[in-house]
Write an enzyme that holds these catalytic residues in place. Structure first.
Site, PDB file in Angstrom:
ATOM      1  N   LYS A  12      52.330 -23.903 -24.638  1.00  0.00           N
ATOM      2  CA  LYS A  12      51.893 -25.224 -24.197  1.00  0.00           C
ATOM      3  C   LYS A  12      52.944 -26.235 -24.617  1.00  0.00           C
ATOM      4  O   LYS A  12      53.557 -26.108 -25.680  1.00  0.00           O
ATOM      5  CB  LYS A  12      50.571 -25.583 -24.885  1.00  0.00           C
ATOM      6  CG  LYS A  12      49.802 -26.679 -24.195  1.00  0.00           C
ATOM      7  CD  LYS A  12      48.937 -26.130 -23.079  1.00  0.00           C
ATOM      8  CE  LYS A  12      48.217 -27.216 -22.324  1.00  0.00           C
ATOM      9  NZ  LYS A  12      47.372 -26.706 -21.265  1.00  0.00           N
ATOM     10  N   GLY A  41      30.406 -34.142 -15.129  1.00  0.00           N
ATOM     11  CA  GLY A  41      31.761 -34.457 -14.663  1.00  0.00           C
ATOM     12  C   GLY A  41      31.970 -33.961 -13.250  1.00  0.00           C
ATOM     13  O   GLY A  41      32.002 -32.750 -13.008  1.00  0.00           O
ATOM     14  N   TYR A  46      33.472 -31.673  -8.593  1.00  0.00           N
ATOM     15  CA  TYR A  46      33.084 -32.008  -7.216  1.00  0.00           C
ATOM     16  C   TYR A  46      33.122 -30.754  -6.339  1.00  0.00           C
ATOM     17  O   TYR A  46      32.200 -30.489  -5.562  1.00  0.00           O
ATOM     18  CB  TYR A  46      34.017 -33.085  -6.646  1.00  0.00           C
ATOM     19  CG  TYR A  46      33.689 -33.449  -5.220  1.00  0.00           C
ATOM     20  CD1 TYR A  46      32.731 -34.423  -4.928  1.00  0.00           C
ATOM     21  CD2 TYR A  46      34.313 -32.793  -4.152  1.00  0.00           C
ATOM     22  CE1 TYR A  46      32.413 -34.737  -3.612  1.00  0.00           C
ATOM     23  CE2 TYR A  46      33.997 -33.110  -2.841  1.00  0.00           C
ATOM     24  CZ  TYR A  46      33.051 -34.075  -2.581  1.00  0.00           C
ATOM     25  OH  TYR A  46      32.726 -34.383  -1.278  1.00  0.00           O
TER      26      TYR A  46
HETATM   27  P1  NAD Z   1      39.095 -34.544 -13.695  1.00  0.00           P
HETATM   28  O1  NAD Z   1      39.716 -35.555 -14.588  1.00  0.00           O
HETATM   29  O2  NAD Z   1      39.404 -34.568 -12.229  1.00  0.00           O
HETATM   30  O3  NAD Z   1      37.480 -34.613 -13.822  1.00  0.00           O
HETATM   31  C1  NAD Z   1      36.830 -34.833 -15.021  1.00  0.00           C
HETATM   32  C2  NAD Z   1      35.655 -35.747 -14.720  1.00  0.00           C
HETATM   33  O4  NAD Z   1      34.864 -35.886 -15.897  1.00  0.00           O
HETATM   34  C3  NAD Z   1      36.099 -37.152 -14.291  1.00  0.00           C
HETATM   35  O5  NAD Z   1      35.450 -37.518 -13.080  1.00  0.00           O
HETATM   36  C4  NAD Z   1      35.661 -38.020 -15.466  1.00  0.00           C
HETATM   37  O6  NAD Z   1      35.299 -39.336 -15.081  1.00  0.00           O
HETATM   38  C5  NAD Z   1      34.461 -37.242 -15.978  1.00  0.00           C
HETATM   39  N1  NAD Z   1      34.059 -37.552 -17.348  1.00  0.00           N
HETATM   40  C6  NAD Z   1      34.838 -37.920 -18.399  1.00  0.00           C
HETATM   41  N2  NAD Z   1      34.076 -38.153 -19.478  1.00  0.00           N
HETATM   42  C7  NAD Z   1      32.788 -37.887 -19.117  1.00  0.00           C
HETATM   43  C8  NAD Z   1      31.537 -37.932 -19.782  1.00  0.00           C
HETATM   44  N3  NAD Z   1      31.436 -38.300 -21.062  1.00  0.00           N
HETATM   45  N4  NAD Z   1      30.425 -37.593 -19.094  1.00  0.00           N
HETATM   46  C9  NAD Z   1      30.492 -37.238 -17.790  1.00  0.00           C
HETATM   47  N5  NAD Z   1      31.646 -37.206 -17.096  1.00  0.00           N
HETATM   48  C10 NAD Z   1      32.778 -37.524 -17.748  1.00  0.00           C
HETATM   49  O7  NAD Z   1      39.447 -33.127 -14.344  1.00  0.00           O
HETATM   50  P2  NAD Z   1      39.307 -31.693 -13.690  1.00  0.00           P
HETATM   51  O8  NAD Z   1      40.657 -31.255 -13.241  1.00  0.00           O
HETATM   52  O9  NAD Z   1      38.166 -31.672 -12.738  1.00  0.00           O
HETATM   53  O10 NAD Z   1      38.960 -30.809 -14.965  1.00  0.00           O
HETATM   54  C11 NAD Z   1      37.669 -30.847 -15.550  1.00  0.00           C
HETATM   55  C12 NAD Z   1      37.709 -30.093 -16.871  1.00  0.00           C
HETATM   56  O11 NAD Z   1      38.067 -28.739 -16.632  1.00  0.00           O
HETATM   57  C13 NAD Z   1      38.741 -30.624 -17.868  1.00  0.00           C
HETATM   58  O12 NAD Z   1      38.217 -30.446 -19.167  1.00  0.00           O
HETATM   59  C14 NAD Z   1      39.936 -29.714 -17.665  1.00  0.00           C
HETATM   60  O13 NAD Z   1      40.732 -29.611 -18.850  1.00  0.00           O
HETATM   61  C15 NAD Z   1      39.244 -28.399 -17.382  1.00  0.00           C
HETATM   62  N6  NAD Z   1      40.042 -27.474 -16.574  1.00  0.00           N
HETATM   63  C16 NAD Z   1      40.514 -27.869 -15.358  1.00  0.00           C
HETATM   64  C17 NAD Z   1      41.245 -26.983 -14.599  1.00  0.00           C
HETATM   65  C18 NAD Z   1      41.784 -27.403 -13.245  1.00  0.00           C
HETATM   66  O14 NAD Z   1      42.212 -26.528 -12.485  1.00  0.00           O
HETATM   67  N7  NAD Z   1      41.747 -28.671 -12.893  1.00  0.00           N
HETATM   68  C19 NAD Z   1      41.483 -25.674 -15.046  1.00  0.00           C
HETATM   69  C20 NAD Z   1      40.951 -25.272 -16.267  1.00  0.00           C
HETATM   70  C21 NAD Z   1      40.236 -26.195 -17.030  1.00  0.00           C
END
Ligand code: NAD
Length: 353
Positions: free
Chosen positions: A80, A181, A187
């Site tokens: 990382k 979230g 979504y």
């Molecule tokens: P994103 O930022 O698009 O979505 C996260 C959402 O959570 C946002 O809409 C944000 O407003 C909301 N949020 C933040 N604090 C909150 C709270 N207290 N209560 C409710 N909602 C809240 O991120 P993402 O890419 O959709 O990723 C979501 C999670 O999954 C993250 O923790 C990320 O590290 C993890 N993740 C993502 C991926 C990926 O492919 N994007 C892969 C592995 C892990």
């Protein structure tokens, strides 16, 4: 704990620090393991309070990537990068080219991609100076691009496996699912769950995201401090880490937990707390491995979207194995997953490919 004790404790292979006075870049690259292949893991850009906090994050996240890549059956180790970003000093093209040179100097032992705070656009500048980068726009039909939809696919398939194991149903159609979230992954997961016929309860701190998911899927909206405690069958955390602890776990009503968020357990013993309450926890780094699978197959080259889908289709089988071992040994699923990942790394060959 001293710097060397800390790194030895978590068994990292090496830690690299970089400073580029011209652009102001301050980066740490932690290589946890190259036993299965080049250490792969995204680059996170964050305003850390101090250097110790940045180092701690790099050590923790790189170790997590070793486990995630091992359990996804990928021929990759764990690493990382963290960039200490000064919000008053916006990142420029030169800044990311400087970061790319840091990555390049490691000669392929570490492969980077985007993570929190870093976009696909930034990775294009990194790509100008090094080949050890993925997460860029793919050619039509080939692996690559935004990993989020792939992460959602893996979570959806993983939840089916959890429902089969815990509730004895193949279908998520009649279930109530709470999604914390509704950003990129949340979504897309809601879209799939809605299509399958599940009824959805959602929360988000971002009003726009919330309204979009509410309108598109007829989801019920609840307050952010209530979503974990809804009367649902499945709880899918897709926002934050460290949400399950001694305070939250006794109030959870869901039978299953499985979602995209990284590091959902505040501490390892919270896995035991979930187990004692008979809540089936799908270990986060197993169920959310769809995104890294896409990034990795892109990096390998010549892989198509069908290859990515075929690889992600292995997620439910891996989870079923973990659930069965947890039942048999009466040990929490997070402990079983860690032990499996460690034995794959120790054997030195990817488990699923
Ligand atoms: P994103 O930022 O698009 O979505 C996260 C959402 O959570 C946002 O809409 C944000 O407003 C909301 N949020 C933040 N604090 C909150 C709270 N207290 N209560 C409710 N909602 C809240 O991120 P993402 O890419 O959709 O990723 C979501 C999670 O999954 C993250 O923790 C990320 O590290 C993890 N993740 C993502 C991926 C990926 O492919 N994007 C892969 C592995 C892990």
């Amino acid at each position: 704990m001293t710097f060397f004790e800390n790194t030895a404790n978590q068994k990292h292979e090496s830690i690299h620090q970089f400073y580029d006075p011209e652009t102001g870049l301050k980066a740490i690259i932690a290589i946890h393991s190259t036993a299965l292949g080049p250490a792969a893991g995204g680059c996170r850009m964050w305003h850390y309070d101090n250097e110790q906090a940045a180092l701690r994050d790099a050590l923790r996240l790189s170790r997590g990537m070793t486990y995630k890549n091992a359990m996804a059956g990928l021929p990759l180790g764990g690493g990382k990068a963290v960039i200490m970003a000064d919000p008053s000093h916006p990142a420029t093209e030169d800044f990311f080219r400087a970061f790319g040179r840091c990555v390049d100097s490691l000669g392929g032992r570490y492969v980077t991609a985007e993570d929190v705070g870093v976009s696909v656009g930034s990775m294009r500048f990194v790509k100008q100076v090094t080949d050890y980068v993925a997460g860029l726009e793919p050619e039509e039909g080939f692996a690559g691009g935004d990993p989020s939809p792939w992460t959602a696919d893996g979570v959806f398939l993983g939840l089916q496996a959890a429902a089969r194991h815990r509730l004895g149903t193949e279908s998520l159609g009649n279930l109530r699912v709470a999604v914390q979230g509704v950003g990129k992954v949340g979504y897309d997961l809601c879209r799939q769950l809605h299509k399958a016929g599940a009824s959805l309860v959602i929360s988000d701190v971002n009003q726009q995201s919330l309204e979009r998911a509410q309108a598109d899927f007829g989801a019920k909206v609840v307050a952010t401090d209530q979503i974990l405690f809804e009367d649902v069958d499945v709880l899918a955390p897709c926002a934050l880490g460290a949400i399950f602890d001694a305070d939250s776990i006794p109030r959870i009503r869901a039978a299953i937990i499985g979602g995209a968020a990284n590091n959902q357990l505040a501490a390892e013993e919270d896995g035991q707390r979930l187990f004692d309450r008979k809540i089936l926890y799908a270990p986060d780094y197993v169920i959310n491995s769809g995104g890294i699978t896409s990034v990795s197959l892109e990096y390998m080259g010549g892989k198509t979207e069908s290859d990515v889908a075929a690889h992600i289709a292995l997620v439910p089988g891996r989870l079923a194995e973990i659930f069965a071992a947890s039942d048999k040994k009466q040990v929490p699923t997070n402990v079983i997953a860690d032990a499996m990942a460690e034995s794959i790394v120790a054997a030195g060959k990817p488990g699923l490919s």
